[in-house]
Structure formats: C-alpha cells, structure tokens
Design an enzyme around this catalytic site. Structure first.
Site, PDB file in Angstrom:
ATOM      1  N   ILE A   1      -9.572   5.408  -4.751  1.00 27.71           N
ATOM      2  CA  ILE A   1      -8.413   4.642  -4.275  1.00 27.71           C
ATOM      3  C   ILE A   1      -8.510   4.724  -2.753  1.00 27.71           C
ATOM      4  O   ILE A   1      -8.316   5.786  -2.172  1.00 27.71           O
ATOM      5  CB  ILE A   1      -7.084   5.216  -4.802  1.00 27.71           C
ATOM      6  CG1 ILE A   1      -7.046   5.121  -6.325  1.00 27.71           C
ATOM      7  CG2 ILE A   1      -5.903   4.468  -4.172  1.00 27.71           C
ATOM      8  CD1 ILE A   1      -5.823   5.728  -6.967  1.00 27.71           C
ATOM      9  N   PRO A   2      -8.867   3.611  -2.101  1.00 24.93           N
ATOM     10  CA  PRO A   2      -9.372   3.643  -0.727  1.00 24.93           C
ATOM     11  C   PRO A   2      -8.327   3.786   0.384  1.00 24.93           C
ATOM     12  O   PRO A   2      -8.200   2.929   1.257  1.00 24.93           O
ATOM     13  CB  PRO A   2     -10.099   2.301  -0.621  1.00 24.93           C
ATOM     14  CG  PRO A   2      -9.286   1.400  -1.494  1.00 24.93           C
ATOM     15  CD  PRO A   2      -8.882   2.269  -2.672  1.00 24.93           C
ATOM     16  N   CYS A   3      -7.626   4.893   0.400  1.00 22.19           N
ATOM     17  CA  CYS A   3      -6.639   5.105   1.457  1.00 22.19           C
ATOM     18  C   CYS A   3      -7.302   5.237   2.827  1.00 22.19           C
ATOM     19  O   CYS A   3      -6.638   5.065   3.850  1.00 22.19           O
ATOM     20  CB  CYS A   3      -5.756   6.312   1.141  1.00 22.19           C
ATOM     21  SG  CYS A   3      -6.670   7.820   0.835  1.00 22.19           S
ATOM     22  N   HIS A   4      -8.616   5.486   2.860  1.00 19.55           N
ATOM     23  CA  HIS A   4      -9.314   5.552   4.153  1.00 19.55           C
ATOM     24  C   HIS A   4      -9.337   4.195   4.847  1.00 19.55           C
ATOM     25  O   HIS A   4      -9.556   4.136   6.051  1.00 19.55           O
ATOM     26  CB  HIS A   4     -10.745   6.086   3.963  1.00 19.55           C
ATOM     27  CG  HIS A   4     -11.607   5.250   3.064  1.00 19.55           C
ATOM     28  ND1 HIS A   4     -11.570   5.371   1.694  1.00 19.55           N
ATOM     29  CD2 HIS A   4     -12.501   4.279   3.338  1.00 19.55           C
ATOM     30  CE1 HIS A   4     -12.422   4.510   1.158  1.00 19.55           C
ATOM     31  NE2 HIS A   4     -13.002   3.837   2.137  1.00 19.55           N
TER      32      HIS A   4
END
Length: 154
Positions: free
Chosen positions: A119-122
């Site tokens: 889950i690409p919170c970056h």
C-alpha cells in the site's frame, strides 16, 4: 490465537518480514529481523514473490489479498491510496481532495499503514514537494529510496 505465518526476504532497503494467514497479507515490516522463513500460506508466499519482483523493477502493481477494513470510509481511503500509480506522487492535500477527505486523515492512513510498499504510502509527500515523514524502515531515507526506485523503473 496462532502465530501468523511469515516470510523474511532480503531487499535493497533491508530485510522485510511479510506476515499473513491463509486469507490475506496482514503486515509488512521493513528492517525486520528474525529467523529465515519462506512462508507456507499462499498470500504470504505471493507477497514475498511480488515484493522481490517490485525491487527488481519487474512489478508495478501488487495483486494480493488484503485484510478487510471495518468501515466503508476506511476502505475508500485505502483504495484511493492504492490507486496512486507506480511512480506517481501526490501531496497529502492533493490526495485528500481526490478522496474528499482531509490531509490529516490521509496522514493518519499513511502513518498507520501495516503494509508499506504494497500500500504505497511512500508516494504521498508534504505540500510543495517536500518529502515528509515515513513510518517504515529508516523513515524518510527509505521513502526517498522507494521514490527514486520507481522513477528509475517508470
């Protein structure tokens, strides 16, 4: 309650521990330690394989069973975060506008993300393009590495 199944994989940002069960990938820990393991649950093995492909530059979108979230709003916010494409960056405010939410809610979603990279919170940054914080691995240094990696392979 039984211990979760897990795999421990070596990545360019450190050892990653992938945890899950027979139904979903439940947690990813960057800079993990512990005994080597390949995982026996299908979602755990799939996550380990897909993460390795991501780090090789061969995977742009994860296709894994994720845990169910209790509220429709939580699901909508997580789905909106997942929809940020490979190499795409959005500010907390921009993503909040897209999802009809507030920047603080997006910040909390990212800070509490149990599945970094998947889950690409970056891909969420502070206003004006500032990097912002990152709650996984070595913090902002890990976030910058992930963003640079996606730019190299886009």
């Amino acid at each position: 309650m039984y211990a979760r199944d897990h795999a421990l994989i070596a990545t360019p940002i450190g050892l990653m521990r992938v945890e899950g069960d027979e139904t979903a990938v439940l947690r990813v820990v960057i800079s993990a330690d512990g005994p080597a393991a390949n995982g026996s649950a299908t979602p755990v093995r799939a996550a380990a394989e897909q993460l390795l492909a991501y780090f090789a530059g061969d995977l742009k979108k994860f296709d894994l069973p994720l845990p169910l979230l209790g509220s429709p709003r939580g699901r909508a916010l997580r789905d909106g975060l997942i929809a940020l494409g490979y190499g795409e960056i959005a500010s907390y405010g921009e993503l909040a506008r897209r999802l009809q939410s507030g920047p603080r809610a997006i910040g909390q979603l990212c800070a509490r993300n149990p599945l970094p990279v998947i889950i690409p919170c970056h891909r969420v940054t502070a206003a004006g393009g500032a990097l912002g914080s990152y709650s996984a691995g070595d913090g902002p240094a890990t976030k910058q590495w992930l963003l640079d990696h996606e730019q190299r392979h886009s």
